[in-house]
Design a protein around this motif. Structure first.
Motif, short mmCIF file in Angstrom:
data_model
loop_
_atom_site.label_atom_id
_atom_site.label_comp_id
_atom_site.label_asym_id
_atom_site.label_seq_id
_atom_site.Cartn_x
_atom_site.Cartn_y
_atom_site.Cartn_z
N ARG A 61 38.53 35.94 87.41
CA ARG A 61 37.23 34.72 87.51
C ARG A 61 36.35 34.83 87.29
N MET A 66 36.21 35.74 83.77
CA MET A 66 36.14 35.40 82.71
C MET A 66 35.62 33.91 82.67
N ASN A 67 36.45 33.47 83.82
CA ASN A 67 36.39 31.93 83.23
C ASN A 67 34.85 31.76 83.41
N ALA A 105 32.07 33.26 82.80
CA ALA A 105 31.76 33.03 80.76
C ALA A 105 31.69 32.07 79.64
N ASP A 106 33.26 31.85 80.27
CA ASP A 106 33.55 31.08 79.17
C ASP A 106 33.10 29.80 79.51
N GLU A 137 29.56 29.53 78.02
CA GLU A 137 29.53 29.47 76.58
C GLU A 137 29.66 27.93 76.53
N GLN A 138 31.21 27.97 76.92
CA GLN A 138 30.82 25.86 76.81
C GLN A 138 29.73 25.48 76.54
N SER A 166 27.38 26.26 76.63
CA SER A 166 25.45 27.22 75.25
C SER A 166 26.33 26.32 74.00
N LEU A 167 27.40 26.36 73.72
CA LEU A 167 27.90 25.51 72.95
C LEU A 167 27.53 24.50 72.56
N VAL A 207 24.15 24.00 71.48
CA VAL A 207 23.95 24.32 70.29
C VAL A 207 24.38 23.12 69.10
N TYR A 208 25.52 22.25 69.31
CA TYR A 208 25.66 21.65 68.83
C TYR A 208 24.91 19.69 68.94
N HIS A 262 21.83 21.26 69.39
CA HIS A 262 20.23 21.35 68.32
C HIS A 262 20.69 21.13 67.18
N ALA A 263 21.85 21.45 66.72
CA ALA A 263 22.21 21.43 65.48
C ALA A 263 22.47 19.51 64.80
N LEU A 264 22.28 18.97 65.83
CA LEU A 264 22.84 17.44 65.49
C LEU A 264 20.61 16.67 65.55
N GLY A 265 20.16 17.59 66.28
CA GLY A 265 18.65 16.90 66.38
C GLY A 265 18.68 16.33 67.45
N ALA A 297 22.25 19.21 59.33
CA ALA A 297 23.20 19.68 60.90
C ALA A 297 24.58 19.28 60.63
N LYS A 306 28.87 30.21 67.05
CA LYS A 306 29.20 29.98 68.66
C LYS A 306 30.87 29.83 68.78
N LEU A 315 33.68 31.03 70.93
CA LEU A 315 34.52 30.94 72.29
C LEU A 315 35.85 30.64 71.98
N MET A 335 36.82 33.15 72.71
CA MET A 335 37.09 34.10 73.99
C MET A 335 38.29 33.03 75.00
N ASP A 383 41.10 34.66 76.96
CA ASP A 383 41.48 34.15 78.55
C ASP A 383 42.77 33.66 78.49
#
Lengths: 97, 97, 97, 97
Positions: free
Chosen positions: B73, B75-76, B78-79, B82-83, B85-86, B89-90, B92-95, C21, D68, D72, D75, D79
């Motif tokens: 539970r 781990m799920n 956290a997973d 993380e998704q 958050s990813l 990031v994407y 952000h990377a694409l502006g 990006a 990231k 992932l 992870m 998982d």
DNA sequence: TACATTTAGTGTCGAC
DNA sequence: GTCGACACTAAATGTA
């Protein structure tokens, strides 16, 4: 005891089985949730500890040394001396002393 | 600032020193004791958690199963985090953020 | 350069953008896989190191002390002395020395 | 066994000692050097990984995104493994394994 | 440089 | 009493 209170009832095990293996969803859920709640509290306290280290750092202290100090207070003198002397033996063996 | 508030005062370090190492015994003691107190509380909670596992075991549950369940539970969760958050990031990377 | 070789093409960015990006799936996949492969190799070596510690333990050595020894060999004498003396100051302030 | 093969021989410890601390300088040196050699190799691989990130960055990729993504994927793998392992635990708890 | 994240190492506890 | 799992600490690495 009712069947509902006996996790073993779920799998039809009788009393002789050496490894009762109840996974009654309700009780399991209850245990898991209580554990998770306490774990959160534990984390909160850990957060408080971290805050103290941050505060100490902010007033000019070296957190690394404080951690070592706390660890040493927990360890008894004999163990301390033991580790110290063993390290000396090793360093000497390598010509580093 | 008084000398008591400046940990460096103890060793007479001046402000130029790159690695101020001085400490006020009182403040250090205070930090260490607060840390030790909180650590005890944390241990107490850990004890409560252990008690729950014991209780579960006593009523026929398999603690290994419970531990695994709790771990999964976590781990799920956290997973999931993380998704998300990813994704950020994407974006952000694409502006796009 | 073809558009396919330029990750920025994907998002339609022009050369002026300060934070290109690209997330061209192919190249990204390639980078990720190369990183994962090397990471595996790194883990394998770490495994070899662990094996040596196990072997040492098996022949009567204290792994904890070996680790400290290795660390000390990496650390220069000045840093070593610095840490030692700071610890002494803290312990003295707490009346532990 | 020769003295050289017995780390305890150096300090003259006999078999009764609860914490044999003696060491053969040669063996210790061998262990330490093997560890240091492998550690260097590990560092070299880490350098290769860093190079890939640099290369990716040089071609316009966002390293944070790549990191990231790698995290992932790791992870997810963990998982999956954990879920399979949980299934085994459940089956075992139910006496089905 | 300092800050955050990630990984390695250590101590603790329960299981077998 | 060794072994493995877990929690915590410490170190290394990368980022801002």
């Amino acid at each position: 005891m009712t069947a509902a209170e006996n996790p073993r009832a779920v799998t039809g095990d009788n009393a002789k089985k050496t490894k009762p293996a109840g996974i009654s969803a309700d009780k399991l859920k209850s245990y898991v949730e209580r554990i998770e709640k306490l774990t959160e509290e534990k984390q909160a306290i850990q957060g408080d500890i971290s805050d103290i280290y941050s505060e100490a750092k902010g007033t000019g202290y070296d957190t690394r040394t404080i951690r070592k100090t706390v660890a040493l207070r927990k360890m008894n003198a004999a163990d301390r001396a033991e580790q110290e002397s063993l390290l000396e033996v090793y360093l000497h063996a390598l010509g580093m002393l």
